[in-house]
Design a protein around this motif. Structure first.
Motif, PDB file in Angstrom:
ATOM      1  N   LEU A   1     -21.223  19.965 -39.833  1.00 27.75           N
ATOM      2  CA  LEU A   1     -20.107  20.877 -39.563  1.00 27.75           C
ATOM      3  C   LEU A   1     -19.810  21.693 -40.810  1.00 27.75           C
ATOM      4  O   LEU A   1     -19.863  21.170 -41.920  1.00 27.75           O
ATOM      5  N   ALA A   2     -19.480  22.969 -40.625  1.00 31.49           N
ATOM      6  CA  ALA A   2     -19.051  23.822 -41.739  1.00 31.49           C
ATOM      7  C   ALA A   2     -18.245  24.981 -41.170  1.00 31.49           C
ATOM      8  O   ALA A   2     -18.467  25.403 -40.032  1.00 31.49           O
ATOM      9  N   PHE A   3     -17.317  25.478 -41.946  1.00 35.47           N
ATOM     10  CA  PHE A   3     -16.571  26.656 -41.537  1.00 35.47           C
ATOM     11  C   PHE A   3     -17.398  27.896 -41.827  1.00 35.47           C
ATOM     12  O   PHE A   3     -18.061  27.993 -42.856  1.00 35.47           O
ATOM     13  N   VAL A   4     -17.357  28.874 -40.911  1.00 39.31           N
ATOM     14  CA  VAL A   4     -18.086  30.123 -41.077  1.00 39.31           C
ATOM     15  C   VAL A   4     -17.333  31.028 -42.052  1.00 39.31           C
ATOM     16  O   VAL A   4     -17.922  31.746 -42.831  1.00 39.31           O
ATOM     17  N   GLY A   5     -16.022  31.007 -42.006  1.00 36.48           N
ATOM     18  CA  GLY A   5     -15.168  31.778 -42.904  1.00 36.48           C
ATOM     19  C   GLY A   5     -14.049  30.898 -43.419  1.00 36.48           C
ATOM     20  O   GLY A   5     -13.957  29.717 -43.079  1.00 36.48           O
ATOM     21  N   GLN A   6     -13.200  31.482 -44.234  1.00 40.09           N
ATOM     22  CA  GLN A   6     -12.079  30.740 -44.821  1.00 40.09           C
ATOM     23  C   GLN A   6     -11.119  30.283 -43.722  1.00 40.09           C
ATOM     24  O   GLN A   6     -10.561  31.096 -43.008  1.00 40.09           O
ATOM     25  N   PRO A   7     -10.920  28.965 -43.554  1.00 38.48           N
ATOM     26  CA  PRO A   7      -9.966  28.494 -42.548  1.00 38.48           C
ATOM     27  C   PRO A   7      -8.521  28.643 -43.049  1.00 38.48           C
ATOM     28  O   PRO A   7      -8.272  28.725 -44.245  1.00 38.48           O
ATOM     29  N   THR A   8      -7.620  28.669 -42.099  1.00 38.76           N
ATOM     30  CA  THR A   8      -6.198  28.693 -42.413  1.00 38.76           C
ATOM     31  C   THR A   8      -5.690  27.258 -42.356  1.00 38.76           C
ATOM     32  O   THR A   8      -5.911  26.560 -41.368  1.00 38.76           O
ATOM     33  N   VAL A   9      -5.013  26.822 -43.423  1.00 41.24           N
ATOM     34  CA  VAL A   9      -4.511  25.446 -43.496  1.00 41.24           C
ATOM     35  C   VAL A   9      -3.008  25.488 -43.762  1.00 41.24           C
ATOM     36  O   VAL A   9      -2.552  26.196 -44.650  1.00 41.24           O
ATOM     37  N   ARG A  10      -2.265  24.732 -42.957  1.00 48.03           N
ATOM     38  CA  ARG A  10      -0.828  24.561 -43.197  1.00 48.03           C
ATOM     39  C   ARG A  10      -0.531  23.067 -43.115  1.00 48.03           C
ATOM     40  O   ARG A  10      -1.024  22.384 -42.224  1.00 48.03           O
TER      41      ARG A  10
ATOM     42  N   VAL B   1       1.225   5.848 -54.555  1.00 50.06           N
ATOM     43  CA  VAL B   1       2.359   6.529 -53.948  1.00 50.06           C
ATOM     44  C   VAL B   1       1.969   6.893 -52.517  1.00 50.06           C
ATOM     45  O   VAL B   1       1.066   7.697 -52.304  1.00 50.06           O
ATOM     46  N   PRO B   2       2.628   6.294 -51.530  1.00 52.35           N
ATOM     47  CA  PRO B   2       2.324   6.672 -50.151  1.00 52.35           C
ATOM     48  C   PRO B   2       2.830   8.091 -49.872  1.00 52.35           C
ATOM     49  O   PRO B   2       3.962   8.437 -50.214  1.00 52.35           O
ATOM     50  N   VAL B   3       1.975   8.899 -49.292  1.00 53.19           N
ATOM     51  CA  VAL B   3       2.330  10.292 -48.990  1.00 53.19           C
ATOM     52  C   VAL B   3       2.175  10.515 -47.492  1.00 53.19           C
ATOM     53  O   VAL B   3       1.116  10.259 -46.920  1.00 53.19           O
ATOM     54  N   MET B   4       3.246  10.999 -46.875  1.00 51.41           N
ATOM     55  CA  MET B   4       3.203  11.305 -45.446  1.00 51.41           C
ATOM     56  C   MET B   4       2.698  12.728 -45.265  1.00 51.41           C
ATOM     57  O   MET B   4       3.189  13.661 -45.890  1.00 51.41           O
ATOM     58  N   VAL B   5       1.674  12.886 -44.435  1.00 47.94           N
ATOM     59  CA  VAL B   5       1.139  14.203 -44.093  1.00 47.94           C
ATOM     60  C   VAL B   5       1.681  14.544 -42.713  1.00 47.94           C
ATOM     61  O   VAL B   5       1.484  13.804 -41.753  1.00 47.94           O
ATOM     62  N   SER B   6       2.360  15.691 -42.621  1.00 43.29           N
ATOM     63  CA  SER B   6       2.915  16.096 -41.328  1.00 43.29           C
ATOM     64  C   SER B   6       2.705  17.596 -41.147  1.00 43.29           C
ATOM     65  O   SER B   6       2.355  18.310 -42.088  1.00 43.29           O
ATOM     66  N   ASP B   7       2.934  18.054 -39.943  1.00 39.73           N
ATOM     67  CA  ASP B   7       2.789  19.471 -39.602  1.00 39.73           C
ATOM     68  C   ASP B   7       1.445  20.021 -40.083  1.00 39.73           C
ATOM     69  O   ASP B   7       1.356  21.097 -40.655  1.00 39.73           O
ATOM     70  N   PHE B   8       0.363  19.256 -39.861  1.00 41.05           N
ATOM     71  CA  PHE B   8      -0.972  19.656 -40.294  1.00 41.05           C
ATOM     72  C   PHE B   8      -1.580  20.595 -39.262  1.00 41.05           C
ATOM     73  O   PHE B   8      -1.654  20.262 -38.086  1.00 41.05           O
ATOM     74  N   ASP B   9      -1.986  21.775 -39.704  1.00 39.35           N
ATOM     75  CA  ASP B   9      -2.583  22.770 -38.820  1.00 39.35           C
ATOM     76  C   ASP B   9      -3.805  23.350 -39.518  1.00 39.35           C
ATOM     77  O   ASP B   9      -3.712  23.812 -40.660  1.00 39.35           O
ATOM     78  N   LEU B  10      -4.948  23.321 -38.866  1.00 37.89           N
ATOM     79  CA  LEU B  10      -6.198  23.830 -39.405  1.00 37.89           C
ATOM     80  C   LEU B  10      -6.799  24.761 -38.364  1.00 37.89           C
ATOM     81  O   LEU B  10      -7.019  24.363 -37.221  1.00 37.89           O
ATOM     82  N   GLU B  11      -7.045  26.015 -38.770  1.00 37.11           N
ATOM     83  CA  GLU B  11      -7.569  27.001 -37.830  1.00 37.11           C
ATOM     84  C   GLU B  11      -8.710  27.765 -38.477  1.00 37.11           C
ATOM     85  O   GLU B  11      -8.595  28.226 -39.617  1.00 37.11           O
ATOM     86  N   GLY B  12      -9.830  27.876 -37.784  1.00 38.74           N
ATOM     87  CA  GLY B  12     -10.963  28.622 -38.310  1.00 38.74           C
ATOM     88  C   GLY B  12     -12.146  28.551 -37.368  1.00 38.74           C
ATOM     89  O   GLY B  12     -12.136  27.827 -36.382  1.00 38.74           O
ATOM     90  N   LYS B  13     -13.179  29.328 -37.687  1.00 35.57           N
ATOM     91  CA  LYS B  13     -14.415  29.303 -36.911  1.00 35.57           C
ATOM     92  C   LYS B  13     -15.329  28.246 -37.514  1.00 35.57           C
ATOM     93  O   LYS B  13     -15.539  28.216 -38.719  1.00 35.57           O
ATOM     94  N   LEU B  14     -15.866  27.405 -36.642  1.00 33.79           N
ATOM     95  CA  LEU B  14     -16.648  26.262 -37.084  1.00 33.79           C
ATOM     96  C   LEU B  14     -18.102  26.421 -36.647  1.00 33.79           C
ATOM     97  O   LEU B  14     -18.388  26.805 -35.511  1.00 33.79           O
ATOM     98  N   TRP B  15     -19.033  26.116 -37.566  1.00 38.10           N
ATOM     99  CA  TRP B  15     -20.464  26.089 -37.284  1.00 38.10           C
ATOM    100  C   TRP B  15     -20.837  24.632 -37.062  1.00 38.10           C
ATOM    101  O   TRP B  15     -20.495  23.777 -37.877  1.00 38.10           O
ATOM    102  N   VAL B  16     -21.522  24.358 -35.960  1.00 36.62           N
ATOM    103  CA  VAL B  16     -21.910  22.991 -35.620  1.00 36.62           C
ATOM    104  C   VAL B  16     -23.426  22.949 -35.434  1.00 36.62           C
ATOM    105  O   VAL B  16     -23.986  23.746 -34.683  1.00 36.62           O
TER     106      VAL B  16
END
Length: 85
Positions: free
Chosen positions: A39-48, A8-23
């Motif tokens: 790469l890893a997130f320092v805390g829980q990222p916000t995903v929409r 089943v093809p699924v279209m991903v749109s309005d993707f937003d990822l916000e958080g503090k990143l450790w590199v």
């Protein structure tokens, strides 16, 4: 033995990822001078995100699927990408 797979093809749109990143970058003595990158997130990222199979049905507008997908995409998956506390 043949396996029947439903694709089943699924279209991903309005993707937003916000958080503090450790590199973490490990350098190498030869070009391209980068041995590895972690790469890893320092805390829980916000995903929409909006998911639409066949680019027709917005899944996040179906209440029972919205609850499941919201937890999966905003708690379960981001939690797997965080550094241990």
């Amino acid at each position: 033995m043949a396996h029947n797979i439903l694709r089943v093809p699924v279209m991903v749109s309005d993707f937003d990822l916000e958080g503090k990143l450790w590199v973490k970058v490990r350098f190498a003595p030869l070009p391209p001078y980068v041995g590895s990158i972690s790469l890893a997130f320092v805390g829980q990222p916000t995903v929409r995100v909006q998911l639409s199979p066949y680019d027709r049905v917005p899944l996040m507008r179906i209440p029972i699927l919205k609850k499941f997908l919201t937890k999966l995409l905003t708690v379960d998956l981001p939690g797997a990408m965080m550094l241990p506390r």
